[in-house]
Design a protein around this motif. Structure first.
Motif, PDB file in Angstrom:
ATOM      1  N   ASN A 221      98.298 -13.231  48.378  1.00 16.22           N
ATOM      2  CA  ASN A 221      99.323 -14.177  47.941  1.00 16.22           C
ATOM      3  C   ASN A 221      99.060 -14.741  46.550  1.00 16.22           C
ATOM      4  OD1 ASN A 221     101.343 -14.751  50.245  1.00 16.22           O
ATOM      5  ND2 ASN A 221      99.350 -14.743  51.296  1.00 16.22           N
ATOM      6  N   GLY A 222      98.028 -14.217  45.893  1.00 10.15           N
ATOM      7  CA  GLY A 222      97.751 -14.622  44.520  1.00 10.15           C
ATOM      8  C   GLY A 222      97.279 -16.061  44.376  1.00 10.15           C
ATOM      9  N   VAL A 223      96.581 -16.581  45.393  1.00 13.25           N
ATOM     10  CA  VAL A 223      96.060 -17.948  45.341  1.00 13.25           C
ATOM     11  C   VAL A 223      94.614 -17.901  44.876  1.00 13.25           C
ATOM     12  CG1 VAL A 223      95.542 -20.031  46.657  1.00 13.25           C
ATOM     13  CG2 VAL A 223      97.607 -18.714  47.166  1.00 13.25           C
ATOM     14  N   ASN A 224      94.321 -18.640  43.834  1.00 13.93           N
ATOM     15  CA  ASN A 224      92.977 -18.620  43.261  1.00 13.93           C
ATOM     16  C   ASN A 224      92.047 -19.551  44.026  1.00 13.93           C
ATOM     17  OD1 ASN A 224      90.848 -18.078  41.537  1.00 13.93           O
ATOM     18  ND2 ASN A 224      91.466 -19.596  40.018  1.00 13.93           N
ATOM     19  N   MET A 225      91.026 -18.990  44.642  1.00 14.32           N
ATOM     20  CA  MET A 225      90.000 -19.786  45.319  1.00 14.32           C
ATOM     21  C   MET A 225      88.853 -19.981  44.333  1.00 14.32           C
ATOM     22  SD  MET A 225      88.093 -19.184  48.976  1.00 14.32           S
ATOM     23  CE  MET A 225      89.539 -19.741  49.886  1.00 14.32           C
ATOM     24  N   ILE A 226      88.650 -21.212  43.918  1.00  9.17           N
ATOM     25  CA  ILE A 226      87.663 -21.481  42.872  1.00  9.17           C
ATOM     26  C   ILE A 226      86.301 -21.860  43.426  1.00  9.17           C
ATOM     27  CG2 ILE A 226      89.354 -22.072  41.123  1.00  9.17           C
ATOM     28  CD1 ILE A 226      89.001 -24.966  41.771  1.00  9.17           C
ATOM     29  N   LYS A 227      86.223 -22.143  44.729  1.00  6.13           N
ATOM     30  CA  LYS A 227      84.923 -22.429  45.333  1.00  6.13           C
ATOM     31  C   LYS A 227      84.964 -22.078  46.812  1.00  6.13           C
ATOM     32  CE  LYS A 227      82.341 -25.719  44.004  1.00  6.13           C
ATOM     33  NZ  LYS A 227      81.145 -24.885  43.683  1.00  6.13           N
TER      34      LYS A 227
END
Length: 294
Positions: A221-227
């Motif tokens: 879904n193109g969601v950026n997980m930054i941590k």
């Protein structure tokens, strides 16, 4: 971050007056009174007991990683994340009034700060002396009146305890930064649009490749997980909980789909907060792009 409607107009932090957590409180909420607390748990309890409106909690440092035990505390605190703040940790040599660098034979501070000033201490022939914490060491130095003893702490600590600033910003690493979370008893969800972060914790179901499948929804879904960090729960090697920061709002269609898929593969999911991303994140991104780092 705007100052929220206050009942007590006080914010709690762990440490003594002049600690870096105190400095973070002053930078974000200059109009609020501060309440120093002995432990993180005490800082959280002060909010629930109505003695403060908010708590300022450090969660990670760019040099030393996450703050011990804080990820265990956040989900159990019952508080909600309403903001974040990045504090540059500048270390200063503080002496009693009238002292000069040449007078100083030993410097006292928390062992972490002593380790971050090795070059300066070595170059100036100053011995390291371990103290319980940074601001507490500054308070001890002020009480001794000894010109040969200095403290390593924030400039705020020097102002509070009446010490002279003998040397500024003496840390070895010039990018040392601590991330803080602002915690409140009620959520203050950031509106959709703009730079928004969502933080949550979860446990995966006992299925083959459950974590891999749970994370797949964010990728597709193109969601950026930054941590994404894991830690044991209740001292059990088989009980693992994950802490995650993602970019976006839970009501964003892409984020909503990713969270729906995550729920299918988890045995528990707890949202900790949706809040504005600090401008520091974009500043760091622009710096990396300017340096050609991807």
């Amino acid at each position: 971050m705007g100052q929220p409607a206050a009942k007590t107009n006080r914010i709690s932090f762990q440490g003594t007056l002049g600690a870096y957590s105190h400095q973070a409180c002053v930078e974000v909420f200059p109009g609020m009174e501060v309440l120093p607390c002995a432990t993180f748990e005490d800082a959280v309890a002060s909010v629930w007991e109505g003695r403060t409106d908010l708590a300022m909690l450090p969660v990670e440092n760019s040099t030393y990683g996450r703050v011990a035990d804080i990820h265990h505390l956040l989900p159990e605190s019952g508080l909600h994340i309403i903001g974040e703040h990045f504090l540059r940790v500048h270390i200063n040599l503080l002496g009693v009034p009238g002292a000069r660098i040449g007078d100083v034979k030993a410097a006292m501070s928390h062992t972490v700060l002593l380790g971050q000033c090795r070059s300066f201490l070595r170059e100036n022939g100053i011995a390291a002396r371990t103290g319980a914490d940074t601001a507490g060491s500054a308070e001890i130095v002020a009480a001794t009146g000894d010109r040969s003893l200095a403290g390593l702490a924030s400039e705020l600590a020097g102002e509070i305890y009446g010490l002279d600033l003998l040397a500024r910003h003496i840390e070895d690493q010039k990018n040392n930064t601590t991330r803080f979370l602002v915690m409140a008893p009620e959520p203050d969800n950031a509106p959709q649009g703009g730079d928004v972060l969502t933080t949550f914790v979860f446990r995966v179901r006992n299925l083959p490749a459950a974590l891999y499948k749970a994370m797949g929804g964010f990728a597709t879904n193109g969601v950026n997980m930054i941590k994404l960090e894991s830690y044991m729960v209740d001292g059990q090697f088989t009980a693992t909980q994950f802490y995650a920061d993602i970019e976006g709002h839970p009501d964003d269609p892409a984020v909503a789909r990713a969270l729906e898929e995550l729920r299918y593969f988890t045995s528990s999911l707890r949202m900790l907060g949706t809040y504005p991303a600090h401008p520091y994140r974009r500043e760091q991104e622009h710096e990396r792009l300017a340096q050609g780092v991807t």
